[in-house]
Structure formats: C-alpha cells, structure tokens
Design a protein around this motif. Structure first.
Motif, short mmCIF file in Angstrom:
data_model
loop_
_atom_site.label_atom_id
_atom_site.label_comp_id
_atom_site.label_asym_id
_atom_site.label_seq_id
_atom_site.Cartn_x
_atom_site.Cartn_y
_atom_site.Cartn_z
N THR A 141 0.84 -1.21 0.00
CA THR A 141 0.00 0.00 0.00
C THR A 141 0.87 1.25 0.00
O THR A 141 2.06 1.20 0.35
CB THR A 141 -0.86 0.09 1.29
N TRP A 142 0.25 2.37 -0.37
CA TRP A 142 0.90 3.66 -0.23
C TRP A 142 0.85 4.08 1.23
O TRP A 142 -0.19 3.98 1.86
CB TRP A 142 0.19 4.72 -1.09
N MET A 143 1.98 4.55 1.75
CA MET A 143 2.03 4.98 3.15
C MET A 143 2.52 6.43 3.19
O MET A 143 3.47 6.78 2.47
CB MET A 143 3.03 4.14 3.94
N PRO A 144 1.92 7.25 4.07
CA PRO A 144 2.41 8.63 4.20
C PRO A 144 3.78 8.63 4.89
O PRO A 144 3.96 7.94 5.89
CB PRO A 144 1.36 9.30 5.08
N VAL A 145 4.73 9.37 4.35
CA VAL A 145 6.06 9.42 4.97
C VAL A 145 6.49 10.86 5.26
O VAL A 145 7.65 11.14 5.44
CB VAL A 145 7.15 8.72 4.10
N ARG B 79 3.97 13.47 1.12
CA ARG B 79 4.86 12.47 0.52
C ARG B 79 4.37 11.07 0.88
O ARG B 79 4.06 10.78 2.03
CB ARG B 79 6.31 12.65 1.02
N TRP B 80 4.31 10.26 -0.14
CA TRP B 80 3.83 8.89 0.05
C TRP B 80 4.85 7.93 -0.53
O TRP B 80 5.51 8.25 -1.52
CB TRP B 80 2.48 8.70 -0.66
N TRP C 102 4.37 -8.81 -11.27
CA TRP C 102 3.65 -7.71 -10.63
C TRP C 102 4.47 -6.45 -10.78
O TRP C 102 5.72 -6.52 -10.78
CB TRP C 102 3.46 -8.06 -9.14
N ARG C 103 3.78 -5.32 -10.99
CA ARG C 103 4.52 -4.09 -11.23
C ARG C 103 4.43 -3.16 -10.02
O ARG C 103 3.32 -2.85 -9.56
CB ARG C 103 3.94 -3.38 -12.44
N ASN C 104 5.58 -2.75 -9.51
CA ASN C 104 5.62 -1.81 -8.39
C ASN C 104 5.11 -0.45 -8.88
O ASN C 104 5.68 0.12 -9.81
CB ASN C 104 7.06 -1.70 -7.86
N PRO C 105 4.01 0.07 -8.28
CA PRO C 105 3.42 1.31 -8.81
C PRO C 105 4.30 2.54 -8.58
O PRO C 105 4.11 3.56 -9.24
CB PRO C 105 2.11 1.44 -8.03
N GLU C 106 5.27 2.46 -7.68
CA GLU C 106 6.12 3.62 -7.42
C GLU C 106 7.32 3.65 -8.36
O GLU C 106 7.67 4.70 -8.92
CB GLU C 106 6.62 3.57 -5.97
#
Ligand SMILES: Nc1ncnc2c1ncn2[C@@H]1O[C@H](COP(=O)(O)OP(=O)(O)OP(=O)(O)O)[C@@H](O)[C@H]1O
Ligand SMILES: [Mg+2]
Length: 243
Positions: A68-72, A76-77, A126-130
C-alpha cells in the motif's frame, strides 16, 4: 523445530517432508485445528529469510497482500511492499516462503490477488506502482496455504488448481508432542485423533501443562478442558502414573 524423521504412523508429516524435499513449491495443508499446519508452513524447508505470513479474513484487502501507499511526511507517500511481494523477493531476490492461513476465507479482490501471487512462476509478475519495476517470484519462492475445512471442494477451483499437492494433517508432529511434559504426550496424541466432537487440540494441552504447575492438575484440567473432558484426562494421567 521440525525434524525430518517421522515414524510410520505419521504419514501426513512424512508426505510433507517428501514433497518439500522433492522441491514442490506449492502445498495446501488442511484438517483439524491445532495440529501444527501453520508451524510447519512457517518452519519446514524455509531458507535464509523468515517466512512471510498472511491470515485471510473476509476483510482482507489486496493492499495487505501486495502493498500500500504509506504517508512518509507532508504530501509524501511511499509504496510499502506487502508480504507476498516480500516473499517473492526473499533474501537477495532468491525468493522465500509465503504462508497463507485460513485461505478459504479470502474472497473478492483479495482472492484475485492471491491467485495472481500464487500463479505458476512463468506467468506470475507484478509491477511496483512507485518504481514501475516488474517483479517476478525468485527461484526459491514457495507457498504453503492452510485451512481448517475438510472438504477441498469448498476451496475456489482456481485456487485449488494452483496447489496440486494437498495434505490432510490429522495429527501433531512428534516435535510438537515432545515440547509437552512426558506424561501428557500420549493423552495429547489421543485427544487430537478423536472424533471431531471430542477432539482436544494441542493448544489445550500446552495450556494445561503450564497451568497445572501453578494451580495443580485438577483445577487446571477444569479450566482448560471443561468438566467432562477434564475427568477423562485426569483418569488417563492417573492410570499412566501407575504403570
Ligand atoms: N513441530 C512443532 N514444534 C513445536 N511446537 C509446535 C509444532 N507444531 C505445532 N506446534 C505448536 O502447536 C500449536 C498449534 O500449532 P499451529 O498453530 O501450527 O496449528 P494449526 O494446525 O495451524 O492450527 P489452526 O488450524 O487452528 O490454525 C502452536 O502453539 C504451535 O507453536
Ligand atoms: Mg494455523
């Protein structure tokens, strides 16, 4: 830890050891609760990196499987990869073990994602979205899925098809019994082999073993097993102590 040697009666554990040593990388373990399916999945034939574990519920999401996307920080994610992708990568990209417990409970998107994560090595990617990196399972990637259901027809056919080897685990492993006090090993084995309505799981015997040190056998048995089973466990211990 599991040992590789199992006696004649332990055919389910011998089957698992044989299948793993033959290099089969997808195994389904099913059967009654508390026999050591998850323990075996987490420890048996696992390489350098610790196994990754997923426990399926009706609410499991795809994000909990692949990431998942996480706030950092402010605005910024970052993408945090989930257990399935971590297991695909394993140590140094070689691939590790993924354990999927209670797999019969997965549904919807989570089930589709599990199908993708357990697909044959040639098709899985699988493709890493980032980073847009394409990830594939490493050569040593393996999956063990577990369930308590006894009728494999209750598993979705597409998932079942990915696990050609299914082993019914119907008894605790010798190493699991060995971690009980001597006098409890035979009753624990007998309890786990009884008919479903009278089966007593290994977990109850572990709790009893601990509790009786503090409260004495009679009270511990009442608390852990309940009235009826307590009487038969205490009887079998009394008989064993006379022999
Ligand atoms: N080989 C073993 N050595 C030591 N302890 C073990 C071993 N196998 C199982 N156990 C212990 O027995 C208990 C039950 O094991 P486990 O959770 O693997 O059972 P399970 O078959 O997955 O049960 P469920 O179907 O309810 O998920 C746990 O406390 C576990 O740590
Ligand atoms: Mg389990």
């Amino acid at each position: 830890m599991l040992t590789e040697s199992c006696d004649e009666d332990e055919s389910c554990w011998r089957d698992l050891a044989d299948v793993m040593s033959a290099g089969i990388s997808r195994v389904l373990l099913y059967g009654p609760s508390g026999t050591g399916k998850t323990y075996a999945a987490l420890h048996h034939g696992v390489g350098a990196s610790p196994a990754e574990r997923l426990v399926c519920t009706e609410d499991l999401t795809s994000g909990e499987i692949t990431g998942t996307w996480m706030p950092v920080g402010e605005n910024r994610w970052e993408w945090r990869e989930g257990p399935a992708i971590r297991a695909w990568r394993g140590s140094g990209g070689l691939g590790g073990r993924l354990v999927v417990d209670e797999v019969d409970r997965a549904s919807g998107d989570a089930l589709s994602t599990l199908l993708a994560m357990t697909d044959s090595p040639e098709s899985a990617r699988w493709r890493n979205p980032e980073t847009s990196e394409w990830v594939r399972p490493g050569p040593q990637f393996s999956v063990v899925i577990t369930t308590n259901i006894d009728d494999l027809d209750d598993i979705p056919p597409s998932l079942r098809d990915r696990f050609p080897v299914c082993i019914r685990v119907d008894r605790p492993h010798v190493s699991a019994l060995a971690s009980l006090s001597d006098d409890l090993r035979a009753p624990a084995l007998a309890g786990s082999l009884g008919p479903a309505s009278r089966r007593v799981s290994l977990r109850s015997f572990y709790a009893f073993d601990e509790l009786r040190r503090h409260l004495g056998a009679a009270r511990a048995a009442q608390l852990v097993f309940g009235h009826d089973v307590a009487a038969s466990v205490l009887d079998s211990l009394a008989i064993a102590s006379l022999t």
